[in-house]
Design an enzyme around this catalytic site. Structure first.
Site, PDB file in Angstrom:
ATOM      1  N   GLU A 102       0.842  -1.214   0.000  1.00 43.76           N
ATOM      2  CA  GLU A 102       0.000   0.000   0.000  1.00 43.76           C
ATOM      3  C   GLU A 102       0.873   1.259   0.000  1.00 43.76           C
ATOM      4  O   GLU A 102       0.545   2.254  -0.649  1.00 43.76           O
ATOM      5  CB  GLU A 102      -0.947  -0.024   1.206  1.00 43.76           C
ATOM      6  CG  GLU A 102      -2.016  -1.113   1.048  1.00 43.76           C
ATOM      7  CD  GLU A 102      -2.961  -1.204   2.229  1.00 43.76           C
ATOM      8  OE1 GLU A 102      -2.452  -1.418   3.355  1.00 43.76           O
ATOM      9  OE2 GLU A 102      -4.178  -1.044   2.054  1.00 43.76           O
ATOM     10  N   GLU A 125      -4.086  -9.488   3.964  1.00 42.72           N
ATOM     11  CA  GLU A 125      -4.906  -9.193   5.143  1.00 42.72           C
ATOM     12  C   GLU A 125      -6.078 -10.155   5.336  1.00 42.72           C
ATOM     13  O   GLU A 125      -6.484 -10.438   6.463  1.00 42.72           O
ATOM     14  CB  GLU A 125      -5.443  -7.754   5.068  1.00 42.72           C
ATOM     15  CG  GLU A 125      -4.402  -6.667   5.280  1.00 42.72           C
ATOM     16  CD  GLU A 125      -3.530  -6.373   4.069  1.00 42.72           C
ATOM     17  OE1 GLU A 125      -3.659  -7.065   3.029  1.00 42.72           O
ATOM     18  OE2 GLU A 125      -2.700  -5.449   4.154  1.00 42.72           O
TER      19      GLU A 125
END
Ligand code: NAD
Length: 692
Positions: A105, A125
Site C-alpha cells: 500500500e 490481510e
C-alpha cells in the site's frame, strides 16, 4: 528510528530498516515521515527513492506492535501515505524481495514504482479476516486491473513481481542492481510534471455488475464461515464503480467492521497462538540444540510410515525398523503408494518422488539405526512392547541421541525409566495420518532435558508441524479432552439422540466431522480398548454402554463396512442404520431412561463445554502451558472450526459466566457430577475474566 536517509546527488534515498521484514511499526513510520519532510525541503533534492534494507521492501504491519497503542500512533500508515502522495517531487518505490500488505500500500501511494524480479507481491490481510485498510483495495485494481486485484485481495496469496510486469503497478522492471536502476529512473523523472497518482487512474471495467455478482457467488460459497472475502469483493466493486474518495470510505468502514468480528479475532488468535506455542518459559530460545541429520523409526505401521514421510519430505534420511520382513515390506509399500498418489495428483514431481523414496530405508537390524540423531518409537500401544524397545534403544543408540515415543496414552515417565538416560527421552505424539496432520504434541517428561525439548520443538518446525508442549498425563492435551466429548456423545444417545442428529449438530457448528462419523473412520475398536482399560482403572468414570454394544456386534466402522452407520462397498458415505438406531433406543429402555427431544444447541453445548471444563483442569495442572496452546491443539489436530478460534477462545467469546450457567443447567440432568466446573473455570467466570 527504523528508516535512514541518504542523499546521492539530486536523489534522496529513504531506506526502511526494521528487520526481519521492515514492518511498518511506529519507529519506521516516523522514520519515513520525518525523512520525507526533511529531504523534500532541500532544494538540491529533485526526487526521492524509498526502499527496504535486507530481505524485504516491506512485509507490512509490524506484528510485534499488533494490538498495542503504538500501532495506532501518529504518523499512522494513512498519514505516511498521504504525505507521500502529496509530495511535490517524485517519490519512487524501489521494490524487491517482499512487498506485502501495508508495504504494498505504501508503494502504491508513490508516484512511480520500479521492481526487481522475484519479489513477492501480496495483500494478505484476508488471511487474518481483514482487508487492506490503507487504500490497497482502491489502488491495486487501478494498476493491475479488477480481476487480478480481486484474485490477489480475496486469496491473499503472493504473486511474483515479474508476473505483474507490464501492468501499471511497475513503471520499470530492473534486472541487476536495483538501487542503481531506481536512481537512474528517478533522475529521468525528476522534472516530469504533473506527478502521476494511482488514485487518478480510471478503472475501466464494463459489465462490472455481472462480474461482481459472479465473484460474490463464488467467493460466498468458498468462504462460508468468514465474512472478510465477501467484503473484499465489495471494496473492489467500489473501486470499479465509485469515485476514489468514496471507495476509500467503503474500504474504511468495512475494515473497521471486520476488525470487530469474532471470525477475524479467531484468525488473529490462531496466528499469534501458533507463534506463542513455540515459546517455553523455562527453555529460552537460544538454548543450544542437538543436530538432527538422520532419523530412525521403530515400527512401520499406520503411524511409523507416515512419520518417516515427514523426515523424507524435509530432506532428512530416515531408517524404518521392523521385526519381520513382511511387516517392513508392507509398511514401505504403503509409503510408496502414498507418494505415488500425490504424484498422480500432480503435487509431486518424479524427481522429488525419487529423492524422497531414496531417503527412506528399511531394516530389521538395530545395527543400522544406532547412529541416528533421533529415533521415534511407533510400535504397539502396550507397555511391555514399549519396554522391550526402549531397553534395546538404551543399549544400542549413540550417546546424545534423542529417544522419542509416539505413545498416545502411556506414561512417558515410565517409558523413560526403562533407560539409563531419561533426560534424552521425549514424547512426539503425531496424529493420523501423520504425513498430513499439522499437530505434533511434544510430551515433556519430568526428566526431559531442556536441549532435547528445544531440539524437538525446532524439529517440529522443520517438518512443518505445529508443535505444542504437553506435560505427562493420560491422553495428553488433545485426547484427554476428546474423551469427555465422547462420553457426552454417548450420554446424548442414551437420552434421546441418534448418531446422525449429534453429528449433524456439531458439524453445523463447524466441526469437520461429528463424533460418530469420526469413530467409524478411526475404528470404534480403538476407543473400546481404551474403555476396557478405564473400566478397571477408573470405576468412578461413567460411560454410555452403547459404544460397547456396537463393538460387540463387530461394527468397528468403515473397515468392517458397518459402524454407527451402514456403508456400501467402495463408498465412504454413511447411511443411518436401522439396526443401530433400534439398538440405541432399546438400550435407553433397558437402563430405564425415558428418551426425550434434545435440541441441537444442547448437543453443541454439552460436547464443547465438556472439553472446555477438562481443559481448565489441564491448565491448572500445568499440563498445557497456556490456553491458546489448547486451542492450537484443537485447531490443528481435531478439526475444531477455525472461525471459532478453538474451544477456549470460543468459551471466552460465549462468556465464561454463560458457560458455567449452562453447565449448572446440565448438572440437573443425568450424570450431574460431570458438570462440576473446574476450579479455574469457576474462578475466571466469577471474576469476569477469560482464558486467553
Ligand atoms: N493410529 C493412530 O491413529 C495413532 C495416533 C497417534 C499415536 N498412535 C500411537 O502410535 C503407536 C503405533 O500405532 P499404529 O497405529 O501405527 O500401530 P500399528 O499396529 O499400525 O503399527 C505398529 C507397528 O509396529 C510394529 N512392531 C511391533 N512391535 C515391534 C517391535 N518390538 N519392534 C519393531 N516393530 C514392532 C508392528 O509390526 C507394526 O507394524 C502406538 O503407540 C499408538 O498409540 C497411533
Amino acid at each position: 528510528m527504523s528508516a535512514s536517509c541518504e542523499i546521492k546527488g539530486s536523489i534522496a534515498v529513504i531506506t526502511l530498516n526494521n528487520p526481519p521484514v521492515n514492518g511498518l511499526g511506529y519507529a519506521t513510520r516516523v522514520g519515513i515521515f520525518d525523512g520525507l519532510k526533511k529531504v523534500l525541503s532541500k532544494r538540491a533534492v529533485k526526487a526521492v527513492v524509498i526502499t527496504g534494507a535486507g530481505r524485504a521492501f516491506s512485509g507490512g504491519a509490524d506484528i510485534k506492535e499488533f494490538n498495542t497503542p503504538k500501532s495506532m500512533a501518529e504518523p499512522t500508515l494513512h498519514t505516511v501515505i498521504a504525505a507521500i502522495e502529496a509530495a511535490d517531487k517524485p517519490v519512487i518505490a524501489a521494490v524487491h524481495s517482499v512487498a506485502m500488505g501495508g508495504g504494498l500500500e505504501l508503494a502504491l501511494a508513490c508516484h512511480y514504482r520500479v521492481a526487481a524480479p522475484g519479489a513477492q507481491i501480496a495483500l494478505p490481510e484476508v488471511k487474518l479476516g481483514l482487508l487492506p485498510g490503507a487504500g490497497g483495495t482502491q489502488r491495486l485494481p487501478r494498476v493491475v486491473g479488477v480481476e487480478t486485484a480481486l484474485n490477489m485481495i480475496v486469496s491473499g496469496n503472493p504473486v511474483l513481481s515479474e508476473k505483474l510486469a507490464g501492468t501499471k503497478l511497475f513503471d520499470q522492471m530492473i534486472e541487476g542492481d536495483l538501487m542503481a536502476g531506481a536512481i537512474a529512473f528517478a533522475e529521468k523523472m525528476a522534472a516530469v510534471r504533473p506527478l502521476p497518482k494511482v488514485r487518478d487512474i480510471k478503472v475501466d471495467y464494463p459489465n462490472h455488475e455481472a462480474f461482481f455478482q459472479f465473484a460474490r457467488n463464488t467467493v460466498g460459497a468458498m468462504a462460508k464461515n468468514f465474512p472478510a472475502p465477501l467484503k473484499c469483493v465489495d471494496c473492489v466493486a467500489a473501486a470499479a464503480s465509485m469515485k476514489f474518495e468514496d471507495g476509500l470510505k467503503v474500504e474504511r468502514e468495512n475494515f473497521l467492521a471486520l476488525m470487530q468480528t469474532t471470525e477475524s479475532k479467531a484468525l488473529r488468535h490462531f496466528f499469534f497462538g501458533e507463534r506463542a506455542a513455540s515459546k517455553i518459559p523455562d527453555v529460552p530460545e537460544d538454548t543450544p540444540k542437538r543436530p538432527i541429520k538422520s532419523a530412525a523409526i521403530i515400527g512401520a505401521g499406520t503411524m511409523g510410515g507416515g512419520i518417516a514421510m515427514n523426515f523424507a519430505n524435509a530432506g532428512i534420511p530416515v531408517t524404518v525398523l521392523e521385526m519381520k520382513q513382511e511387516a517392513l515390506d508392507k509398511g514401505l509399500a504403503t509409503v510408496r503408494r502414498n507418494y505415488e498418489n500425490t504424484m498422480k495428483k500432480g503435487k509431486l514431481t518424479q524427481q522429488k518422488f525419487d529423492e524422497r523414496i531414496g531417503l527412506i530405508k528399511g531394516t530389521l537390524s538395530y545395527d543400522d539405526i544406532k547412529n541416528a540423531d533421533i529415533v521415534i518409537e511407533a510400535v504397539f500401544e502396550e507397555m511391555g512392547v514399549k519396554e522391550k524397545v526402549f531397553r534395546k534403544l538404551d543399549e544400542v543408540m549413540k550417546p546424545g541421541a534423542i529417544l522419542a515415543s509416539n505413545t498416545s496414552t502411556l506414561d512417558l515417565n515410565k517409558i523413560a525409566a526403562f533407560t539409563k538416560r531419561p533426560q534424552d527421552v521425549i514424547g512426539t505424539h503425531f496424529f493420523s495420518p501423520a504425513n498430513v496432520m499439522k499437530l505434533l504434541e511434544i510430551v515433556r517428561g519430568v526428566n526431559t532435558a531442556k536441549d532435547v525439548l528445544a531440539t524437538t520443538m525446532a524439529l517440529s518446525k522443520k517438518i512443518k508441524k505445529t508443535g505444542v508442549v504437553s506435560g505427562v498425563c493420560d491422553g495428553f492435551i488433545g485426547n484427554r479432552m476428546i474423551e469427555q466429548y465422547s462420553r457426552q456423545a454417548g450420554f446424548l444417545l442414551e437420552e434421546g439422540c441418534l448418531p446422525e442428529q449429534v453429528d449433524k449438530a456439531i458439524e453445523k457448528f463447524g466441526f469437520a466431522m461429528g463424533p460418530f462419523r469420526m469413530g467409524d473412520m478411526a475404528g470404534n475398536d480403538i476407543g473400546w480398548a481404551i474403555r476396557k482399560r478405564r473400566y478397571a482403572e477408573r470405576p468412578d468414570m461413567k460411560y454410555s454402554k452403547t459404544a460397547d454394544l456396537l463393538c460387540e456386534l463387530g461394527r468397528y466402522g468403515q473397515k468392517t463396512s458397518a459402524g454407527w452407520y451402514d456403508y456400501k462397498p467402495g463408498d465412504r458415505k454413511p447411511y443411518p442404520s436401522q439396526l443401530v438406531n433400534d439398538m440405541i433406543i432399546k438400550h435407553s429402555k433397558d437402563i430405564g431412561v425415558k428418551r426425550r427431544a434434545v435440541s441441537d444447541r444442547e448437543i453443541v453445548e454439552r460436547l464443547v463445554y465438556s472439553m472446555v471444563n477438562e481443559a481448565a483442569y489441564i491448565l491448572e495442572e500445568g499440563i498445557a502451558q497456556r490456553a491458546s496452546d489448547v486451542d492450537m491443539v484443537y485447531l490443528t489436530g481435531y478439526g475444531f472450526p477455525l472461525h471459532r478460534g478453538g474451544p477456549m477462545f470460543y468459551a471466552d467469546t460465549v462468556g465464561l459466566l454463560n458457560v458455567v450457567a449452562a453447565m449448572k443447567k446440565y448438572a440437573k440432568g443425568r450424570h450431574g457430577e460431570f458438570w462440576k466446573p473446574a476450579p479455574l473455570l469457576a474462578k475466571l467466570a466469577k471474576k469476569g475474566k477469560t482464558f486467553n
